[in-house]
Scaffold this motif. Sequence first.
Motif, short mmCIF file in Angstrom:
data_model
loop_
_atom_site.label_atom_id
_atom_site.label_comp_id
_atom_site.label_asym_id
_atom_site.label_seq_id
_atom_site.Cartn_x
_atom_site.Cartn_y
_atom_site.Cartn_z
N MET A 87 113.03 93.32 -31.49
CA MET A 87 111.81 92.86 -32.15
C MET A 87 110.67 92.72 -31.14
SD MET A 87 111.06 89.26 -34.12
CE MET A 87 110.74 88.38 -32.61
N TYR A 91 107.10 94.88 -30.97
CA TYR A 91 105.80 94.22 -31.03
C TYR A 91 104.97 94.54 -29.78
CZ TYR A 91 106.30 91.10 -35.10
OH TYR A 91 106.39 90.56 -36.35
N PHE A 95 101.50 96.62 -29.62
CA PHE A 95 100.23 96.03 -29.20
C PHE A 95 99.62 96.81 -28.05
CE2 PHE A 95 97.17 92.72 -29.01
CZ PHE A 95 96.79 92.66 -27.68
N ARG A 101 94.05 102.12 -27.16
CA ARG A 101 93.21 102.97 -28.01
C ARG A 101 93.54 104.45 -27.94
NH1 ARG A 101 90.14 99.48 -30.87
NH2 ARG A 101 89.17 97.84 -29.67
N LEU A 148 101.78 85.99 -40.31
CA LEU A 148 101.35 85.56 -38.97
C LEU A 148 101.00 86.78 -38.12
CD1 LEU A 148 101.08 83.08 -37.12
CD2 LEU A 148 103.45 83.46 -36.42
N ALA A 152 97.47 87.70 -36.37
CA ALA A 152 97.35 87.80 -34.92
C ALA A 152 97.05 89.22 -34.46
CB ALA A 152 98.64 87.30 -34.27
N ALA A 153 97.62 90.20 -35.14
CA ALA A 153 97.44 91.59 -34.72
C ALA A 153 96.39 92.31 -35.54
CB ALA A 153 98.76 92.35 -34.84
N ARG A 154 95.82 91.61 -36.50
CA ARG A 154 94.87 92.25 -37.44
C ARG A 154 95.51 93.50 -38.04
NH1 ARG A 154 89.64 90.12 -37.01
NH2 ARG A 154 89.45 88.70 -35.24
N ALA B 7 89.14 93.81 -31.71
CA ALA B 7 90.51 94.02 -31.28
C ALA B 7 91.24 92.67 -31.30
CB ALA B 7 90.53 94.61 -29.88
N PRO B 8 92.52 92.67 -31.59
CA PRO B 8 93.27 91.41 -31.57
C PRO B 8 93.37 90.88 -30.15
CG PRO B 8 94.73 93.27 -31.95
CD PRO B 8 93.35 93.81 -31.99
N ARG B 9 93.42 89.58 -30.03
CA ARG B 9 93.51 88.97 -28.70
C ARG B 9 94.96 88.99 -28.23
NH1 ARG B 9 89.73 83.60 -29.11
NH2 ARG B 9 87.81 84.67 -29.62
N ARG B 10 95.13 89.33 -26.97
CA ARG B 10 96.48 89.45 -26.41
C ARG B 10 97.23 88.12 -26.49
NH1 ARG B 10 98.51 93.19 -22.74
NH2 ARG B 10 96.45 94.14 -22.83
N THR B 12 96.79 85.51 -28.41
CA THR B 12 97.11 85.12 -29.79
C THR B 12 98.28 85.95 -30.31
OG1 THR B 12 94.76 84.76 -30.10
CG2 THR B 12 96.12 84.77 -32.07
N PHE B 13 98.25 87.24 -30.03
CA PHE B 13 99.31 88.11 -30.53
C PHE B 13 100.67 87.70 -29.96
CE2 PHE B 13 101.22 91.74 -32.31
CZ PHE B 13 102.12 92.24 -31.39
N TYR B 14 100.71 87.53 -28.63
CA TYR B 14 102.00 87.21 -28.03
C TYR B 14 102.47 85.80 -28.40
CZ TYR B 14 102.26 91.59 -25.58
OH TYR B 14 102.36 92.94 -25.30
N ALA B 16 102.07 84.64 -31.43
CA ALA B 16 102.70 84.89 -32.74
C ALA B 16 104.10 85.48 -32.56
CB ALA B 16 101.83 85.83 -33.58
N VAL B 17 104.24 86.40 -31.61
CA VAL B 17 105.56 86.98 -31.35
C VAL B 17 106.52 85.91 -30.85
CG1 VAL B 17 106.83 88.66 -29.96
CG2 VAL B 17 104.59 89.26 -30.88
#
Lengths: 463, 209
Positions: A87, A91, A95, A101, A148, A152-154, B7-10, B12-14, B16-17
């Motif tokens: 997992m 993720y 990301f 990009r 969530l 967080a990832a939009r 762009a998503p913030r690094r 915040t993303f991590y 959430a993970v």
Amino acid sequence: MTAAGQQRWLEAEIAAWEAEGLISGEQARALLARYRARRDAGQHGRLVGTLAVLGAVLVGVGVILFFAANWERIPKFVRVAAILAAMTASYAGGFELSAGRRYPRAGRALILLGALLFGAGIWLIAQIFHLEAHYPNGLLYWAGGALLTALAARSTPAAILGAVLLGAWTLFEQADFGRPNLAYPALAALVALPIAHRQRSPVAAAFSLAGMPIWAAANLLRWSPGDEETGMLLAGVTALCFGCAYLALALWRGAATASALTGPRGAVPWPLAGATFALAGAYLLTFGWRETRWMGNVTADLWPWLRASAPALLLLGTVAAIAVTGLAVAHVRFWRARSAGEAHDATAPWLAGAVALLLLSAAALLFPGADAYRPIAFNLILFLAVIGTVAAGYRSRAAGWINLGLLVFAVDVVTRYFDLFWSLLDRSAFFIGAGLLLLVAGGLLERGRRRLLAGLNDPGVET
Amino acid sequence: MATARPAPRRATFYLAVALQALFLLTMAGFHLFTLRTGERVLLKTQPVDPRDLFRGDYVRLSYEISELDAAKLAPPGASFQRGDAVWVLLERGQPHWQAVRVSTERPVPAADQVAVRARVRYHHTLAPREERPADRAPDRPGPPPPPRPAAALGLAYGIESFFVPEGQGRALENRPDRRINLEVEAAVDRFGNAAIARVLLDGQEVRFE
């Protein structure tokens, strides 16, 4: 032109330059050698890349098969670690790819995979430890993880997954466990819908908008006396109320601006969802049940129960109150904008009037004694609503509305053809009369369409 | 013109993970803790149809301690409602652990005793009756079941589901018995939580491969 094509073109051009004396033979040979070396290096690179991808896929499949074949032999903590690693890797890879990009689509796909692996992790851990749990909770936790991730990832796919899982959660809670699941509309309206709006995903929003009337109808059906006819009546009234509420909310939000029906691109599809459920509700109320309940007692059975059932009255009353409030606010805004000379959507008062009519009809036809008139009245209402839907779609250039109207029209025609509610003669009269009306309306629409096409390239026309 | 999405913030993303990973770890961690630190108790199950074991998915297990006589084991005057949390005191037996007390208060276990949490599924007060032949299911050979207790307290310990991978359990497929008696070795930790550690058939651990 492909690289091979470019090579062939260049070789032909070099030959032509040499023939015309623009370059010497030695220069021609040097140019050819240079670009052939570059081509070979490029092809080699692509071959290496392809082999690497194939190799990675094979390794990945092999790892999965290894785990599957030896799953029961692997210690529990190693299994848990493998799930977490898969997992997290998905993720993280997703990301980094999308942040760089260069491979945004691959990145978004990996992020969705990560959300799916979170759900797989919940079920696998439950199996590993033989957890006895109320299994719909697993869907709720999974939905929480997906939403969530969407935040967080939009991530739009994760938002859609979260909305679908919330719907599945309430479906199992209500169907398998008979629970009213009052938390569902709150979560759908306050969590899933705002996330869908933020992601500008009509698909994600549609699942939540569809889920709420289905949740309500399922509860009402479970609470009600419980035969087929009352169930159909209740489902129809519920769909109608929700449809009217969604349309009223759409008007509330956009009554003073143009395109109240279409709304900004990608927004929550309040208007289309509202029209869909309003038409579906009206459709369900067109049936007369000639064999079992003709001139019979559907509303006579339903109304006493409805009066005595506080939860049912509260549920339907709340939705109807939202619809009425939305209509009132939309009307006030419309007339203020008109008085101030500001831009306003002229469709708004017509739509508001149609919504009010539908609500009043639903309320009136729930009373005892209405059975004899309800099918006739709602057949007429549905017919007018379909025409109105298609007309509104043409006026606002909303293809979704046109398609919806035509779809409901087709379903209604087939249904009425086989519906034994009317005698054959009555049916033929209805079809002929309705057909003539549509032909006239079609002629008028065609004139309008030609005028619209003529003005299509006018920069002043809002798209 | 559509505006580009931010762009998503690094961080915040991590975060959430990490929260999702923490959730899974917590799910597993509680039960790993119970399995690692808990006292092992051997429990006798009610007969199980072997076909259930290789059909796949979850098998429902029921234990001797799943239904207790509250009149004998509960304090005088105790009443139980569906959903109530209770404590059951188990005592080591030969070979199976038996329930010796049930209460809403946590007991202090002596040597060779453990206290395990349970939830009330039902509480029936019954007049004792003799079993009639017609009451016995036709596919249940063997001795008649014991008569129902006068105050039946049905309990769930959280170890009533056993997952069998689909298509496996072939070791049990050809047994002549219509029903089989499994034993479950459960771990009970100091907080009273129980988890299935092993499933035994004829004293041997049943392994699914």
